[in-house]
Design an enzyme around this catalytic site. Structure first.
Site, mmCIF file in Angstrom:
data_model
loop_
_atom_site.group_PDB
_atom_site.id
_atom_site.type_symbol
_atom_site.label_atom_id
_atom_site.label_comp_id
_atom_site.label_asym_id
_atom_site.label_seq_id
_atom_site.Cartn_x
_atom_site.Cartn_y
_atom_site.Cartn_z
ATOM 1 C CG HIS A 66 -0.824 -0.373 2.447
ATOM 2 N ND1 HIS A 66 0.156 0.207 3.193
ATOM 3 C CD2 HIS A 66 -1.430 -1.266 3.264
ATOM 4 C CE1 HIS A 66 0.161 -0.310 4.406
ATOM 5 N NE2 HIS A 66 -0.789 -1.212 4.476
ATOM 6 C CG HIS A 78 -3.973 -7.072 11.761
ATOM 7 N ND1 HIS A 78 -4.987 -6.156 11.571
ATOM 8 C CD2 HIS A 78 -2.941 -6.646 10.969
ATOM 9 C CE1 HIS A 78 -4.571 -5.229 10.721
ATOM 10 N NE2 HIS A 78 -3.347 -5.507 10.338
ATOM 11 C CD GLU A 135 -3.180 -4.289 6.107
ATOM 12 O OE1 GLU A 135 -2.573 -4.088 7.170
ATOM 13 O OE2 GLU A 135 -3.070 -3.562 5.095
ATOM 14 C CG ASP A 164 -0.821 -8.185 5.606
ATOM 15 O OD1 ASP A 164 -1.936 -7.789 5.977
ATOM 16 O OD2 ASP A 164 0.240 -7.831 6.165
ATOM 17 C CG HIS A 169 -1.351 -1.562 10.377
ATOM 18 N ND1 HIS A 169 -1.543 -2.293 9.236
ATOM 19 C CD2 HIS A 169 -1.345 -0.269 10.007
ATOM 20 C CE1 HIS A 169 -1.655 -1.502 8.205
ATOM 21 N NE2 HIS A 169 -1.533 -0.278 8.622
ATOM 22 C CG ASP A 179 0.681 -5.635 11.005
ATOM 23 O OD1 ASP A 179 1.158 -6.594 10.374
ATOM 24 O OD2 ASP A 179 -0.295 -4.982 10.608
ATOM 25 C CE1 TYR A 192 5.788 -4.255 8.965
ATOM 26 C CE2 TYR A 192 5.710 -3.235 11.127
ATOM 27 C CZ TYR A 192 5.201 -4.114 10.200
ATOM 28 O OH TYR A 192 4.082 -4.855 10.514
ATOM 29 C CG HIS A 252 4.753 -8.431 8.271
ATOM 30 N ND1 HIS A 252 4.313 -9.059 7.133
ATOM 31 C CD2 HIS A 252 3.721 -7.671 8.694
ATOM 32 C CE1 HIS A 252 3.055 -8.683 6.883
ATOM 33 N NE2 HIS A 252 2.675 -7.853 7.822
HETATM 34 FE FE1 FEO Z 1 -1.689 -4.609 8.994
HETATM 35 FE FE2 FEO Z 1 0.582 -7.031 8.177
HETATM 36 O O1 FEO Z 1 -1.030 -6.127 8.173
#
Ligand code: FEO
Length: 399
Positions: free
Chosen positions: A24, A78, A80, A82, A145, A164, A192, A225
């Protein structure tokens, strides 16, 4: 591939995405990972999923340890995509007894995937849950996040699954912090933070305080991540404490765009003025550098000097892109100045000053603009502008 067991009976079963280059608007030129964790006990739990296109990879990795249909619980820290992209297919295969998520997480899952009949088990912040013989404490981490985000703390394993938070976009074959060059790792962790978590710095401070107040005892942080922090989890917590507190050094960025090189000549002299005053100065032409890389460098900078010529009564579109992105990140406690060449109307410097003031930057100067091509005298003024900004940066007192 060898199994990665981070704690007894807890395995990394995620995916490495070597090819992603945009997240994004953030340039992920070193790829990323989507980390998922399988906990095997008398009940079997999967913490977080992966991006949809890596669902088969996740299932294959789980299958090396257990039959995926034996999983009892899903934890969705979470939503999102991903992390949750794999969830619909996983629910179909696993038919989980429960899906643990926050209240906002349930709403977001329903809003994304439209399955109201899934066996949601909404947990409250601070709630302790037994997953078979293993205890987990969930803690809301709003906006780290998204509003749904949670941390999962396993006190008996001294493990914090942080979603995240504390991550990096970094694709590697290594899974742990001590296996990756530390400056590379911290560089990606800073990038990040700057590009994803910077606007939520007050909430980062709050969650760090909460974790300290709760006296959570952990020796490993497993984010969703990048690498798992096993050697030095304190390093990333200290970095988050510093970044969220707007601490910065004597660094200034000169960020500009140019049309016929006049603004570029001005930028070069401002850079010299800053450097000769002893500052750590870095010059970026917007056309040649990705906004997210500049932002990464700006995280620990105190000053920002913006340059643009005037194009159709505006600053250049590359500057508009950069300022729009920067405004959303809400950088705090910064010093700014603006400059640029112009042909006839020359609004850009005033407009950049307004943007800086709207972001609560302290202006170091009223701005420097020059019609047409800069003379030697004007270039001297640019050099002196660099010196004035440097002085403001040196005089800045952190409160
Ligand atoms: Fe907010 Fe890794 O997604």
């Amino acid at each position: 591939m060898k199994l990665v067991e981070l704690k007894k009976g807890i395995y990394w079963v995620g995916a490495v995405d070597w090819n992603i280059r945009d997240f994004h608007g953030y340039s992920t030129w070193e790829g990323t990972t989507y980390n998922s964790y399988l906990m095997v006990g008398d009940k079997i739990t999967l913490f977080d999923g992966v991006k949809n296109e890596y669902t088969d990879t996740l299932i294959a990795r789980i299958s090396e340890i257990i039959d995926p249909s034996k999983i009892d619980y899903l934890v969705v820290n979470h939503v999102e995509p991903d992390h949750s992209g794999a969830i619909p297919q996983l629910v179909e295969i696993i038919k989980p007894e429960k899906i643990f998520c926050s209240d906002m997480g349930q709403k977001a899952l329903a809003g994304h995937y439209h399955y109201s009949e899934w066996p949601y088990q909404v947990v409250k912040s601070g709630e302790e849950v037994m997953l078979g013989n293993r205890k987990v404490i969930f803690q809301e981490a709003r906006m780290l996040h998204w509003p749904d985000s949670m941390l999962a703390y396993l006190p008996d394993e001294k493990l914090l699954i942080s979603n995240d938070a504390f991550g990096e976009h970094l694709a590697t074959v290594e899974r742990f912090d001590d296996e990756v060059d530390n400056s590379r790792l911290m560089g990606q962790a800073a990038k990040y933070y700057a590009n994803i978590l910077w606007p939520y710095s007050p909430l980062v401070q709050k969650i760090i305080k909460t974790v300290v107040d709760l006296k959570w005892d952990f020796d490993m942080i497993a984010p969703d991540h990048g690498v798992i922090w096993r050697k030095n989890p304190g390093q990333i917590i200290s970095a988050y404490a510093k970044w969220s507190d707007c601490q910065a050094g004597n660094r200034v960025l000169v960020v500009y765009e140019s049309m016929w090189k006049s603004t570029e000549k001005m930028a070069a002299q401002i850079t010299h003025g800053l450097a000769d005053a002893g500052l750590d100065v870095r010059q970026y032409r917007l056309e040649l550098n990705h906004r997210s890389d500049i932002i990464a460098d700006f995280l620990e900078a105190r000053g920002l000097v913006l340059g643009s010529p005037t194009l159709n009564n505006q600053f250049m579109p590359q500057m508009a892109d950069f300022l729009s992105y920067l405004r959303g990140l809400k950088p705090g406690k910064k010093i700014g100045a603006a400059f640029g060449s112009y042909g006839w109307s020359g609004e850009a410097v005033r407009q950049m000053n307004e943007c800086l003031e709207n972001m609560n930057f302290q202006l170091a100067d009223q701005g420097l603009r020059h019609q047409w091509v800069p003379t030697r005298e004007v270039l001297r003024s640019c050099y002196e502008l660099g010196g004035r900004v440097a002085q403001e940066v040196k005089n800045y007192r952190f409160e």
